[in-house]
Design an enzyme around this catalytic site. Structure first.
Site, PDB file in Angstrom:
ATOM      1  N   ARG A 108      67.221 -28.921 114.396  1.00 16.96           N
ATOM      2  CA  ARG A 108      66.354 -27.199 114.070  1.00 16.96           C
ATOM      3  C   ARG A 108      66.647 -26.550 115.167  1.00 16.96           C
ATOM      4  NH1 ARG A 108      60.314 -26.046 112.679  1.00 16.96           N
ATOM      5  NH2 ARG A 108      61.125 -26.908 110.699  1.00 16.96           N
ATOM      6  N   HIS A 135      67.079 -25.010 104.415  1.00 16.18           N
ATOM      7  CA  HIS A 135      66.088 -25.744 105.429  1.00 16.18           C
ATOM      8  C   HIS A 135      65.844 -27.020 104.536  1.00 16.18           C
ATOM      9  CE1 HIS A 135      62.499 -27.170 107.223  1.00 16.18           C
ATOM     10  NE2 HIS A 135      61.707 -26.717 106.910  1.00 16.18           N
ATOM     11  N   GLN A 138      63.271 -30.109 104.018  1.00 15.52           N
ATOM     12  CA  GLN A 138      62.030 -29.298 103.164  1.00 15.52           C
ATOM     13  C   GLN A 138      61.733 -29.503 101.807  1.00 15.52           C
ATOM     14  OE1 GLN A 138      59.245 -27.702 104.907  1.00 15.52           O
ATOM     15  NE2 GLN A 138      58.527 -27.656 102.580  1.00 15.52           N
ATOM     16  N   ASP A 226      57.062 -17.677 101.331  1.00 16.89           N
ATOM     17  CA  ASP A 226      57.119 -18.157 102.830  1.00 16.89           C
ATOM     18  C   ASP A 226      56.954 -16.870 103.536  1.00 16.89           C
ATOM     19  OD1 ASP A 226      57.801 -19.523 104.879  1.00 16.89           O
ATOM     20  OD2 ASP A 226      60.545 -19.790 104.775  1.00 16.89           O
ATOM     21  N   CYS A 265      55.957 -23.540 102.290  1.00 18.67           N
ATOM     22  CA  CYS A 265      56.297 -24.743 103.181  1.00 18.67           C
ATOM     23  C   CYS A 265      55.961 -25.150 104.354  1.00 18.67           C
ATOM     24  CB  CYS A 265      57.371 -24.410 104.089  1.00 18.67           C
ATOM     25  SG  CYS A 265      57.595 -23.047 104.517  1.00 18.67           S
ATOM     26  N   ARG A 293      56.637 -34.355 104.149  1.00 16.30           N
ATOM     27  CA  ARG A 293      57.733 -34.401 104.495  1.00 16.30           C
ATOM     28  C   ARG A 293      58.086 -35.987 104.939  1.00 16.30           C
ATOM     29  NH1 ARG A 293      58.856 -29.822 106.669  1.00 16.30           N
ATOM     30  NH2 ARG A 293      61.142 -30.393 107.909  1.00 16.30           N
TER      31      ARG A 293
HETATM   32  N1   CP Z   1      57.466 -26.600 107.198  1.00 16.09           N
HETATM   33  C1   CP Z   1      57.913 -26.898 108.411  1.00 16.09           C
HETATM   34  O1   CP Z   1      59.251 -26.762 108.525  1.00 16.09           O
HETATM   35  O2   CP Z   1      57.081 -26.782 109.494  1.00 16.09           O
HETATM   36  P1   CP Z   1      57.391 -26.490 111.125  1.00 16.09           P
HETATM   37  O3   CP Z   1      57.964 -25.301 110.888  1.00 16.09           O
HETATM   38  O4   CP Z   1      55.777 -27.199 111.447  1.00 16.09           O
HETATM   39  O5   CP Z   1      58.261 -27.871 111.604  1.00 16.09           O
HETATM   40  N1  NVA Z   2      61.096 -19.580 107.552  1.00 11.24           N
HETATM   41  C1  NVA Z   2      60.493 -19.876 107.845  1.00 11.24           C
HETATM   42  C2  NVA Z   2      60.142 -21.390 107.179  1.00 11.24           C
HETATM   43  C3  NVA Z   2      59.538 -22.347 108.662  1.00 11.24           C
HETATM   44  C4  NVA Z   2      59.251 -23.439 108.630  1.00 11.24           C
HETATM   45  C5  NVA Z   2      61.572 -19.878 109.366  1.00 11.24           C
HETATM   46  O1  NVA Z   2      62.658 -20.018 109.283  1.00 11.24           O
HETATM   47  O2  NVA Z   2      60.967 -19.794 110.413  1.00 11.24           O
END
Ligand code: CP
Ligand code: NVA
Length: 308
Positions: A108, A135, A138, A226, A265, A293
């Site tokens: 990530r 993502h 997700q 989101d 998400c 997930r």
């Molecule tokens: N939706 C998601 O990716 O959650 P986290 O940021 O908690 O991993």
């Molecule tokens: N769009 C959000 C998703 C978090 C899971 C971010 O990138 O922070």
């Protein structure tokens, strides 16, 4: 050829369908078992996944760890700030070293170019656990959730409300690969990446952009939102003010089909992009979405290891 899962298109339409079918079947096969129970066939026995986090996470971190346990393998967490990556060791050298120590890498990070570089130098599969651009894991969980709630993906009308962000880019990419449509309701100045929209349209998906939230949700099968401010984004009062008309509340949800599903998400900012009434209401399937997930990523991992 090492299989990387940096974008949904890496698996292609057939690969995505195989992953989703596997995820639904494996989830059903272990229903009622304790979370740590290893699937009877233990398909990733003795395999180890390294997880690199350059941003916070709850779901991605726990779900990949549990996915590996359930597949018979294990996972280890590298908080980038406490590794040599945080002191400037190059992505390329990190990829070379980890490839000698583990069987796959999940990362990530912020800049999508970093994950591409990691994959380029890695001799093991690299999986995208979120970048500023996309993502994909997700969206695999989202699609599994829709299927399990009786929605056939081809032809589905999906409405997106709020910020044109990384999650939306992957939804648009999925639309092109799996044949559903997306109505994007975002304020001027916060549009998503036009390259994903163009690619999805080229594959035959109908992707429409509107500034009117009501227009986006009218008759929709699925409503998705989101956070208005993603990790690493500036935010600020002007952005919040621009987003307010796109809040998913009961009045807006009433414009969608009566059996429409609501996805998010998570983490949610209740009272901003979604109200309690919607996220806790009858249309919401966000807890199934979060659980999936684990299941969807187990099958993404199996795909990456060449098992699907
Ligand atoms: N939706 C998601 O990716 O959650 P986290 O940021 O908690 O991993
Ligand atoms: N769009 C959000 C998703 C978090 C899971 C971010 O990138 O922070």
């Amino acid at each position: 050829m090492v299989r990387h899962f940096l974008e949904l298109s890496d698996a292609g339409s057939d690969g995505l369908v195989a992953i989703l079918n596997d995820a639904v079947a494996r989830k059903a096969a272990r229903a009622g078992r304790p979370e740590g129970w290893v699937d009877a066939d233990a398909p990733l026995k003795d395999r180890v996944l390294a997880m690199i986090f350059e941003k916070n996470s709850t779901r991605t971190r726990v779900s990949f760890d549990m996915a590996m346990r359930q597949l018979g393998g294990s996972a280890l967490i590298m908080d980038a700030g406490t590794t040599q990556i945080g002191r400037g060791e190059s992505i390329a050298d990190t990829a070379r070293v980890l490839s000698r120590m583990v069987d796959a890498i999940m990362i990530r990070t912020d800049d999508h170019a970093k994950i591409e570089e990691l994959a380029h130098y890695a001799g093991v599969p690299v999986i995208n656990g979120l970048t500023d651009r996309s993502h994909p894991c997700q969206i695999m969980a989202d699609l599994q959730t829709l299927i399990e709630h009786g929605k056939a993906l081809p032809g589905l009308e999906v409405a997106w409300l709020g910020d044109g962000n990384n999650v939306l880019n992957s939804i648009v990419e999925a639309a092109g690969l799996l044949g559903f449509h997306v109505r994007i309701g975002v304020p001027d100045g916060y549009d998503s990446d036009p390259a994903y929209i163009a690619a999805a349209r080229q594959r035959g998906a109908r992707i429409t952009v509107t500034r009117l939230a009501q227009e986006a949700v009218r008759g929709a099968d699925v409503v998705v939102t989101d956070t208005w401010v993603s990790m690493g984004q500036a935010g600020g009062e002007a952005k919040i003010a621009a987003m307010e008309p796109y809040q998913v509340n009961s009045a807006l949800m009433a414009g969608a089909k009566s059996d429409a599903l609501f996805l998010h998400c998570l983490p949610a900012h209740r009272g901003e992009e979604v109200t309690d009434g919607v996220i806790d209401g009858p249309h919401s399937v966000v807890w199934d979405e979060a659980e999936n997930r684990i299941h969807a990523q187990k099958s993404v991992l199996r795909w990456a290891f060449g098992q699907l």
